[in-house]
Design a protein around this motif. Structure first.
Motif, PDB file in Angstrom:
ATOM      1  N   ALA A   1       1.019  -1.530  -0.062  1.00 19.00           N
ATOM      2  CA  ALA A   1      -0.075   0.190  -0.393  1.00 19.00           C
ATOM      3  C   ALA A   1       0.828   1.125   0.087  1.00 19.00           C
ATOM      4  O   ALA A   1       0.508   1.995  -0.782  1.00 19.00           O
ATOM      5  N   ILE A   2       2.154   1.398   0.974  1.00 16.12           N
ATOM      6  CA  ILE A   2       2.872   2.679   1.231  1.00 16.12           C
ATOM      7  C   ILE A   2       3.570   2.980  -0.324  1.00 16.12           C
ATOM      8  O   ILE A   2       3.927   3.340  -0.885  1.00 16.12           O
ATOM      9  N   MET A   3       4.121   1.342  -1.125  1.00 15.28           N
ATOM     10  CA  MET A   3       4.435   1.431  -2.443  1.00 15.28           C
ATOM     11  C   MET A   3       3.449   2.271  -2.907  1.00 15.28           C
ATOM     12  O   MET A   3       3.658   2.615  -4.244  1.00 15.28           O
ATOM     13  N   GLU A   4       2.351   1.618  -3.253  1.00 17.43           N
ATOM     14  CA  GLU A   4       1.645   1.917  -4.009  1.00 17.43           C
ATOM     15  C   GLU A   4       1.094   3.223  -3.864  1.00 17.43           C
ATOM     16  O   GLU A   4       0.942   4.108  -5.429  1.00 17.43           O
ATOM     17  N   GLU A   5       2.096   4.140  -2.932  1.00 20.74           N
ATOM     18  CA  GLU A   5       1.499   5.684  -3.180  1.00 20.74           C
ATOM     19  C   GLU A   5       2.245   6.603  -3.737  1.00 20.74           C
ATOM     20  O   GLU A   5       1.846   7.187  -4.370  1.00 20.74           O
ATOM     21  N   GLU A   6       3.608   5.789  -3.549  1.00 16.36           N
ATOM     22  CA  GLU A   6       4.715   6.092  -4.336  1.00 16.36           C
ATOM     23  C   GLU A   6       6.397   5.676  -4.394  1.00 16.36           C
ATOM     24  O   GLU A   6       6.131   4.328  -3.241  1.00 16.36           O
TER      25      GLU A   6
ATOM     26  N   THR B   1       9.371   4.258  -3.200  1.00 21.28           N
ATOM     27  CA  THR B   1      10.026   3.646  -2.623  1.00 21.28           C
ATOM     28  C   THR B   1      10.829   2.894  -1.823  1.00 21.28           C
ATOM     29  O   THR B   1      11.190   1.760  -2.923  1.00 21.28           O
ATOM     30  N   TYR B   2      11.636   3.463  -0.676  1.00 16.55           N
ATOM     31  CA  TYR B   2      13.180   2.131  -0.761  1.00 16.55           C
ATOM     32  C   TYR B   2      12.629   1.712   1.358  1.00 16.55           C
ATOM     33  O   TYR B   2      11.997   2.490   1.254  1.00 16.55           O
ATOM     34  N   GLY B   3      14.028   1.255   1.087  1.00 15.96           N
ATOM     35  CA  GLY B   3      13.363  -0.125   2.966  1.00 15.96           C
ATOM     36  C   GLY B   3      12.798   1.166   3.582  1.00 15.96           C
ATOM     37  O   GLY B   3      12.231   1.057   4.606  1.00 15.96           O
ATOM     38  N   TYR B   4      14.662   1.882   4.112  1.00 17.29           N
ATOM     39  CA  TYR B   4      14.031   2.671   5.110  1.00 17.29           C
ATOM     40  C   TYR B   4      13.084   3.147   5.315  1.00 17.29           C
ATOM     41  O   TYR B   4      12.271   4.179   6.320  1.00 17.29           O
ATOM     42  N   GLU B   5      13.089   4.285   4.673  1.00 17.27           N
ATOM     43  CA  GLU B   5      11.777   4.848   4.222  1.00 17.27           C
ATOM     44  C   GLU B   5      10.728   4.075   3.563  1.00 17.27           C
ATOM     45  O   GLU B   5       9.500   5.016   4.617  1.00 17.27           O
ATOM     46  N   LEU B   6      10.494   3.042   3.548  1.00 11.55           N
ATOM     47  CA  LEU B   6       9.546   2.051   4.548  1.00 11.55           C
ATOM     48  C   LEU B   6       8.587   2.242   6.028  1.00 11.55           C
ATOM     49  O   LEU B   6       7.927   2.294   6.552  1.00 11.55           O
ATOM     50  N   THR B   7      10.098   1.958   6.163  1.00 10.42           N
ATOM     51  CA  THR B   7      10.515   1.903   8.125  1.00 10.42           C
ATOM     52  C   THR B   7       9.627   2.912   8.487  1.00 10.42           C
ATOM     53  O   THR B   7       8.437   3.062   9.514  1.00 10.42           O
ATOM     54  N   ARG B   8      10.329   4.252   7.698  1.00 14.83           N
ATOM     55  CA  ARG B   8       9.357   5.299   8.452  1.00 14.83           C
ATOM     56  C   ARG B   8       8.276   5.709   8.103  1.00 14.83           C
ATOM     57  O   ARG B   8       7.491   6.151   9.306  1.00 14.83           O
ATOM     58  N   ARG B   9       8.011   4.994   7.460  1.00 20.40           N
ATOM     59  CA  ARG B   9       6.038   5.349   6.712  1.00 20.40           C
ATOM     60  C   ARG B   9       5.035   4.591   7.832  1.00 20.40           C
ATOM     61  O   ARG B   9       4.046   5.052   8.780  1.00 20.40           O
ATOM     62  N   LEU B  10       5.938   3.125   8.126  1.00 19.47           N
ATOM     63  CA  LEU B  10       4.900   3.048   8.638  1.00 19.47           C
ATOM     64  C   LEU B  10       5.034   3.068  10.173  1.00 19.47           C
ATOM     65  O   LEU B  10       3.698   3.562  10.582  1.00 19.47           O
TER      66      LEU B  10
END
Lengths: 120, 176
Positions: free
Chosen positions: A25-30, A32-41
């Motif tokens: 779902a986060i990737m679908e928004e934009e 992105t890369y590993g750390y950014e996924l952790t941050r958005r979670l």
């Protein structure tokens, strides 16, 4: 009826079953890369992802062809692997969200009416 | 944190992860951990409990990514049983063949003794029955005996293997 103490280990367990959907779902928004996924979670209150890490899960999504990847240099930093959902990944996200909603509604039907004070 | 990365690299090397893949994973991890450090985020937030177990973290990541084979325990059940079944079949066939040969030699001995004690005419029907194509070569007798012993030993080993395996299945895996 007595109040039970909150099980702090429960949230990671609940998350574990839908973490792949959260990542897609986060990737679908934009893209992105590993750390950014952790941050958005973390920004959404999902900080401890099951006591584990998202990297193995990203590896599994990649192996199963649910994400597409490419290396990009972002923010002046080193090149990183960026993830976005593949066509199969979007289909998996759609069906996973439908399953999640059905499960959530069923659990809500059982637990929703219960109103008890949380005892810590 | 460079110690963590070094430990991951060593584990990937040990597991046989292809160098370009290991380099890519290490570069991504290094960049992510550097960014986390700049933002004051603890490594545990990024790595979870893997922060305290670099080899385990590295192995799990590589396995999930499919760049190393899955553990033997997760192989298809047929693959796990193929070797023991083939061994058991070989042992049984060897023992049966060798036993038949030993019995044939034994039959030849009986005929020989009877022939020494009786006229040829009385013994010939028995000889024809036991050896329609002639008696076996005497030099093969030790080979047959050795093969019989090997076959019986194979059957015994197979039986021990099955018994131990069924005992383990009954008790379940031991807690580590």
């Amino acid at each position: 009826m007595h109040c039970m103490p909150v099980d702090e280990a429960r949230q990671p367990q609940l998350l574990r079953g839908v973490l792949d959907l959260c990542l897609l779902a986060i990737m679908e928004e934009e893209e992105t890369y590993g750390y950014e996924l952790t941050r958005r979670l973390r920004e959404r209150g999902l900080s401890m992802v099951g006591g584990g890490s998202i990297y193995p899960l990203l590896g599994r999504l990649e192996r199963n062809g649910l994400v597409e990847t490419r290396r990009l240099a972002g923010r002046g930093g080193p090149p990183r692997k960026y993830y976005s959902p593949s066509a199969d990944g979007r289909r998996a996200l759609a069906s996973g969200v439908a399953e999640w909603r059905a499960t959530r509604d069923a659990v809500d039907g059982l637990l929703g009416p219960i109103e008890m004070e949380v005892q810590r | 944190m460079s110690d963590f990365l070094e430990a991951c690299r060593r584990e990937w090397k040990r597991l046989g992860v292809p160098d370009p893949v290991a380099a890519e994973m290490a570069a991504d991890l290094e960049a992510d951990l550097a960014q986390a450090r700049e933002e004051g985020v603890a490594a545990e937030e990024v790595l979870g409990s893997g922060a305290f177990d670099p080899p385990g973290f590295a192995a799990t990541w590589a396995r999930e990514r499919g760049v190393i084979p899955a553990p033997a325990a997760s192989r298809h059940p047929a693959a796990r049983w193929a070797v023991p079944l083939a061994f058991a079949a070989f042992a049984i066939l060897t023992a049966l063949g060798a036993a038949a040969a030993v019995l044939a030699f034994h039959g030849a001995d009986v005929v020989g003794v009877a022939r020494a004690a009786s006229p040829h005419r009385l013994v010939s029907p028995l000889r024809d029955f036991t050896h329609p194509v002639g008696p076996p070569a005497e030099g093969l007798r030790p080979v047959a005996v050795v093969l019989l012993v090997v076959g019986l030993a194979g059957i015994a080993l197979t039986a021990i293997f099955w018994l131990r395996r069924s005992d383990r299945s009954w008790r379940g895996p031991r807690a580590s």
